[in-house]
Design a protein around this motif. Structure first.
Motif, PDB file in Angstrom:
ATOM      1  N   CYS A 129      31.803  28.715  14.307  1.00 42.72           N
ATOM      2  CA  CYS A 129      30.883  29.206  15.346  1.00 42.72           C
ATOM      3  C   CYS A 129      31.451  28.932  16.738  1.00 42.72           C
ATOM      4  CB  CYS A 129      29.518  28.546  15.194  1.00 42.72           C
ATOM      5  SG  CYS A 129      28.586  29.075  13.747  1.00 42.72           S
ATOM      6  N   SER A 130      32.051  27.750  16.920  1.00 44.56           N
ATOM      7  CA  SER A 130      32.653  27.403  18.206  1.00 44.56           C
ATOM      8  C   SER A 130      33.843  28.303  18.519  1.00 44.56           C
ATOM      9  CB  SER A 130      33.101  25.939  18.193  1.00 44.56           C
ATOM     10  OG  SER A 130      32.028  25.082  17.920  1.00 44.56           O
ATOM     11  N   THR A 131      34.596  28.630  17.484  1.00 46.36           N
ATOM     12  CA  THR A 131      35.724  29.549  17.646  1.00 46.36           C
ATOM     13  C   THR A 131      35.251  30.897  18.171  1.00 46.36           C
ATOM     14  OG1 THR A 131      36.945  28.477  15.850  1.00 46.36           O
ATOM     15  CG2 THR A 131      37.591  30.726  16.427  1.00 46.36           C
ATOM     16  N   HIS A 132      34.168  31.410  17.582  1.00 43.61           N
ATOM     17  CA  HIS A 132      33.599  32.675  18.054  1.00 43.61           C
ATOM     18  C   HIS A 132      33.124  32.563  19.504  1.00 43.61           C
ATOM     19  CE1 HIS A 132      32.635  33.907  13.649  1.00 43.61           C
ATOM     20  NE2 HIS A 132      33.822  34.325  14.021  1.00 43.61           N
ATOM     21  N   ALA A 133      32.440  31.468  19.826  1.00 41.27           N
ATOM     22  CA  ALA A 133      31.856  31.307  21.163  1.00 41.27           C
ATOM     23  C   ALA A 133      32.925  31.345  22.247  1.00 41.27           C
ATOM     24  CB  ALA A 133      31.069  29.995  21.230  1.00 41.27           C
ATOM     25  N   ILE A 134      34.007  30.630  22.050  1.00 39.53           N
ATOM     26  CA  ILE A 134      35.058  30.561  23.074  1.00 39.53           C
ATOM     27  C   ILE A 134      35.885  31.846  23.096  1.00 39.53           C
ATOM     28  CG2 ILE A 134      37.128  29.305  23.790  1.00 39.53           C
ATOM     29  CD1 ILE A 134      35.809  26.773  22.668  1.00 39.53           C
ATOM     30  N   ALA A 135      36.149  32.415  21.919  1.00 40.81           N
ATOM     31  CA  ALA A 135      36.913  33.663  21.862  1.00 40.81           C
ATOM     32  C   ALA A 135      36.172  34.797  22.555  1.00 40.81           C
ATOM     33  CB  ALA A 135      37.202  34.027  20.405  1.00 40.81           C
ATOM     34  N   VAL A 136      34.879  34.919  22.274  1.00 41.92           N
ATOM     35  CA  VAL A 136      34.067  35.966  22.897  1.00 41.92           C
ATOM     36  C   VAL A 136      34.014  35.769  24.415  1.00 41.92           C
ATOM     37  CG1 VAL A 136      31.682  36.736  23.173  1.00 41.92           C
ATOM     38  CG2 VAL A 136      32.667  36.561  20.896  1.00 41.92           C
ATOM     39  N   ALA A 137      33.875  34.527  24.859  1.00 41.23           N
ATOM     40  CA  ALA A 137      33.823  34.248  26.295  1.00 41.23           C
ATOM     41  C   ALA A 137      35.117  34.668  26.980  1.00 41.23           C
ATOM     42  CB  ALA A 137      33.558  32.759  26.534  1.00 41.23           C
ATOM     43  N   TYR A 138      36.245  34.404  26.343  1.00 38.05           N
ATOM     44  CA  TYR A 138      37.543  34.756  26.942  1.00 38.05           C
ATOM     45  C   TYR A 138      37.713  36.267  27.057  1.00 38.05           C
ATOM     46  CZ  TYR A 138      42.528  34.501  27.936  1.00 38.05           C
ATOM     47  OH  TYR A 138      43.762  34.625  28.537  1.00 38.05           O
ATOM     48  N   VAL A 139      37.314  36.994  26.010  1.00 36.24           N
ATOM     49  CA  VAL A 139      37.422  38.460  26.056  1.00 36.24           C
ATOM     50  C   VAL A 139      36.464  39.033  27.095  1.00 36.24           C
ATOM     51  CG1 VAL A 139      37.029  40.583  24.740  1.00 36.24           C
ATOM     52  CG2 VAL A 139      38.221  38.669  23.674  1.00 36.24           C
ATOM     53  N   LEU A 140      35.233  38.510  27.154  1.00 39.70           N
ATOM     54  CA  LEU A 140      34.274  38.990  28.149  1.00 39.70           C
ATOM     55  C   LEU A 140      34.750  38.696  29.566  1.00 39.70           C
ATOM     56  CD1 LEU A 140      30.726  38.199  26.703  1.00 39.70           C
ATOM     57  CD2 LEU A 140      31.745  40.431  27.129  1.00 39.70           C
ATOM     58  N   GLY A 197      42.910  29.335  14.516  1.00 42.58           N
ATOM     59  CA  GLY A 197      44.189  29.868  14.984  1.00 42.58           C
ATOM     60  C   GLY A 197      44.265  31.374  14.852  1.00 42.58           C
ATOM     61  N   PHE A 198      43.744  31.893  13.739  1.00 40.43           N
ATOM     62  CA  PHE A 198      43.744  33.338  13.502  1.00 40.43           C
ATOM     63  C   PHE A 198      42.916  34.065  14.564  1.00 40.43           C
ATOM     64  CE2 PHE A 198      41.492  36.962  11.674  1.00 40.43           C
ATOM     65  CZ  PHE A 198      42.537  37.743  11.239  1.00 40.43           C
ATOM     66  N   THR A 199      41.692  33.598  14.802  1.00 39.62           N
ATOM     67  CA  THR A 199      40.785  34.268  15.746  1.00 39.62           C
ATOM     68  C   THR A 199      41.278  34.150  17.177  1.00 39.62           C
ATOM     69  OG1 THR A 199      38.908  33.831  14.297  1.00 39.62           O
ATOM     70  CG2 THR A 199      38.406  34.387  16.577  1.00 39.62           C
ATOM     71  N   TRP A 200      41.726  32.982  17.566  1.00 38.04           N
ATOM     72  CA  TRP A 200      42.223  32.839  18.932  1.00 38.04           C
ATOM     73  C   TRP A 200      43.521  33.611  19.148  1.00 38.04           C
ATOM     74  CZ3 TRP A 200      41.196  27.048  20.584  1.00 38.04           C
ATOM     75  CH2 TRP A 200      39.810  26.869  20.707  1.00 38.04           C
ATOM     76  N   GLY A 201      44.313  33.762  18.096  1.00 42.35           N
ATOM     77  CA  GLY A 201      45.498  34.603  18.206  1.00 42.35           C
ATOM     78  C   GLY A 201      45.116  36.052  18.467  1.00 42.35           C
ATOM     79  N   TRP A 202      44.173  36.567  17.691  1.00 39.47           N
ATOM     80  CA  TRP A 202      43.686  37.927  17.916  1.00 39.47           C
ATOM     81  C   TRP A 202      43.033  38.054  19.292  1.00 39.47           C
ATOM     82  CZ3 TRP A 202      44.395  42.644  16.598  1.00 39.47           C
ATOM     83  CH2 TRP A 202      44.813  42.994  15.316  1.00 39.47           C
TER      84      TRP A 202
END
Length: 302
Positions: A129-140, A197-202
């Motif tokens: 869940c934390s991975t999603h939260a930070i990844a989404v914030a970076y893309v936004l 690692g996979f999600t933040w790479g994408w």
């Protein structure tokens, strides 16, 4: 001297205003996630439930990442700056929460926050869940910069980014040998680190493809898709190159199950680090090729 005091007072007022936005975010979060009402409205003890702490503060960190992209333009007047920031911040917070909801609905549709965090204290679930939260914030944050304060363009870029991130999440089953649902039930941190690692790479690849000037929507979309296709061509080369250069051996033991599928036993934490780090590093190196090569006048115009 008076000017310095005026600027200090304005900064204090704006600080209080941002705290007000955070309060609005708190209530908006409860509307989209009713199960988190107990978490957000009771006194919070960080040491009582570590997965809950990670889950909460990753979203606060995501909001902080989002807000770094906003500016207060005082030339048009103080109240205009406040109104402009308020509209953009509310829109960004809403899109942020909606984006997390969409990503978790795609990836974690078999799991519920109320079961995994308060009851089972599933740290792997909290990490994902934390991975999603930070990844989404970076893309936004990236698409807010590209939209240049236009809410219409922001809405278009948000839809495009959600499609790309949804597609990226679905490829985890192809790129990884780990069984997502089974290992998440087992609270496997190897799975969580691999997925991080996979999600933040994408995320780096998607943000890099979205981060260029938007003059025409049609050509902007074409450039985004072409850059992602280029990334998909280069990424496997770096993944294979890292494994060969550092002599990394994929040592996950798999056995054939009764129904003919390949299954694995307990997965060591090191294997999750191996998968996640290789993919994340390869994605970073891919962004060097797709985004950091400036041709300039390398090809002369006749």
């Amino acid at each position: 001297m008076n000017e310095l005091f005026d600027k200090l007072i304005l900064r204090i007022v704006l600080t209080v205003f941002i705290c007000l936005i955070l309060l609005i975010y708190k209530y908006a979060h409860v509307l989209l996630y009713p199960s988190s009402r107990q978490q957000l409205f009771k006194r919070f003890y960080p040491s009582k439930n570590s997965p809950d702490t990670l889950h909460l503060f990753s979203r606060l960190l995501g909001i902080g990442i989002l807000f770094t992209e906003f500016r207060f333009f005082m030339a048009e007047g103080f109240w205009f700056a406040l109104l402009d920031f308020f509209i953009q911040a509310i829109a960004a917070c809403f899109l942020y929460l909606l984006s997390i909801y969409i990503q978790e609905s795609i990836v974690l549709y078999n799991f519920e926050y109320q079961d995994e965090i308060p009851k089972r204290k599933n740290f792997a679930y909290a990490m994902i869940c934390s991975t999603h939260a930070i990844a989404v914030a970076y893309v936004l944050k990236t698409i807010i910069a590209v939209s240049d304060s236009s809410l219409i363009i922001l809405a278009f870029l948000w839809l495009l980014s959600m499609v790309l991130m949804g597609f990226a999440n679905k490829t985890f089953a192809i790129m990884s040998k780990l069984s997502f649902n089974r290992l998440l039930v087992q609270k496997s941190m190897a799975l969580a680190i691999s997925y991080l690692g996979f999600t933040w790479g994408w995320t780096m690849l998607i943000a890099g493809s979205l981060n260029h000037e938007l003059n025409d929507i049609k050509w902007y979309g074409i450039q985004v898709i072409l850059k992602l296709i280029l990334s998909l061509i280069i990424l496997p080369v770096f993944i294979k190159g890292i494994k060969i250069i550092f002599k990394m051996q994929d040592d996950l033991v798999q056995i054939e199950s009764i129904d003919g599928k390949m299954e694995h036993d307990e997965v060591e934490f090191g294997y999750g680090v191996f998968e996640g780090a290789v993919y994340f590093t390869a994605a970073f190196l891919t962004t060097v090729i797709t985004g950091n090569i400036v041709f300039g006048d390398f090809y002369p115009i006749f």
